[in-house]
Design an enzyme around this catalytic site. Structure first.
Site: not given
Ligand code: F6R
Length: 244
Positions: A67, A136, A138, A143
């Site tokens: 992303d 959540n 994702h 999402e």
């Molecule tokens: C970012 C991504 C997100 C993160 C998720 C967890 O490239 O793919 O799905 O993996 O938000 O984030 P952290 O690792 O910061 O808890």
């Protein structure tokens, strides 16, 4: 589904880096799908160490990131391209032109999504996709929703995601509200998935995602249907899951 429980974040990172290293050693020209966030930073550090020890060669590796924030250019310190350069690419012998991201500055959203889907396709798909998981459920920025979005799309980030990500910005208001993200089918078509998670705050969603119903309201739950998923998580993140 293979689940490895580790003692802590450091152990999680080492094991995840070992799995990614094995992928690179077995297929030096592999395509890695990569994630940003707090979870993979330690994994990237371990990969850099292995590279510096002479145990890894990134010269033929290609990458696609999950992303990118809409509106941020690669030189913006909050962009995911900057994150990847800073935490991994600048420290190993990867060819910068073999690293791919959605273009946060694209003027036409549909064209950009089409372009990124074509990039993934033209690389022949992803050999190993590294994932974190949001509170959540994702994955990437897919999402919770009432349906799974298959391909790259522009998402409106949920309030909980903006809040979680605001820790990396000066203020909540600076967090972009939209991001381009690879879709669920792009992820599910990867040969192998490696999901990492650390911390008590991930315990509830880990249980829901991997031992609850498969539903687009918990996007990571779709991974239960993938043929080759490895979870590497610390005991805090797995504390609501009883493993034999
Ligand atoms: C970012 C991504 C997100 C993160 C998720 C967890 O490239 O793919 O799905 O993996 O938000 O984030 P952290 O690792 O910061 O808890």
């Amino acid at each position: 589904m293979q689940i490895y429980r580790t003692n802590n974040y450091t152990d999680m990172s080492r094991k995840a880096a070992n799995i990614i290293s094995a992928q690179i050693l077995m297929k030096p020209n592999c395509v890695l799908g990569l994630a940003t966030g707090s979870s993979p930073i330690g994994t990237y550090e371990q990969l850099i160490t292995k590279y510096k020890q002479g145990d890894l060669d990134f010269s033929r590796v290609k990458t696609v990131n999950l992303d990118e924030y809409k509106g941020l250019c690669p030189t913006n310190e909050q962009s995911y391209q900057y994150f990847m350069n800073h935490h991994l690419f600048d420290h190993v012998n990867i060819d910068p032109s073999a690293t791919n991201f959605p273009d946060g500055m694209a003027s036409n959203d549909d064209d950009e999504c089409t372009r990124y889907n074509q990039v993934i396709q033209s690389l022949g798909g992803i050999d190993l996709q590294l994932l974190g998981i949001g509170h959540n459920g994702h994955i990437g920025f897919n999402e919770p929703s009432d349906s799974f979005e298959p391909f790259t799309h522009l998402v409106s980030l949920t309030e909980s995601t903006i809040k979680a990500n605001s820790r990396l910005f000066n203020s909540y208001d600076e967090v972009p509200t939209h991001a381009y993200t690879m879709g669920i089918q792009n992820i599910m078509l990867a040969d192998k998935i490696l999901l990492i998670a650390s911390g008590k705050d991930k315990a509830a969603i880990m249980k829901q995602a991997f031992f609850g119903p498969i539903t687009p309201t918990v996007p990571a739950s779709i991974l239960q249907l993938h043929k080759n998923v490895t979870i590497v998580a610390d005991q805090d993140a797995l504390s609501e899951i009883a493993l034999v």
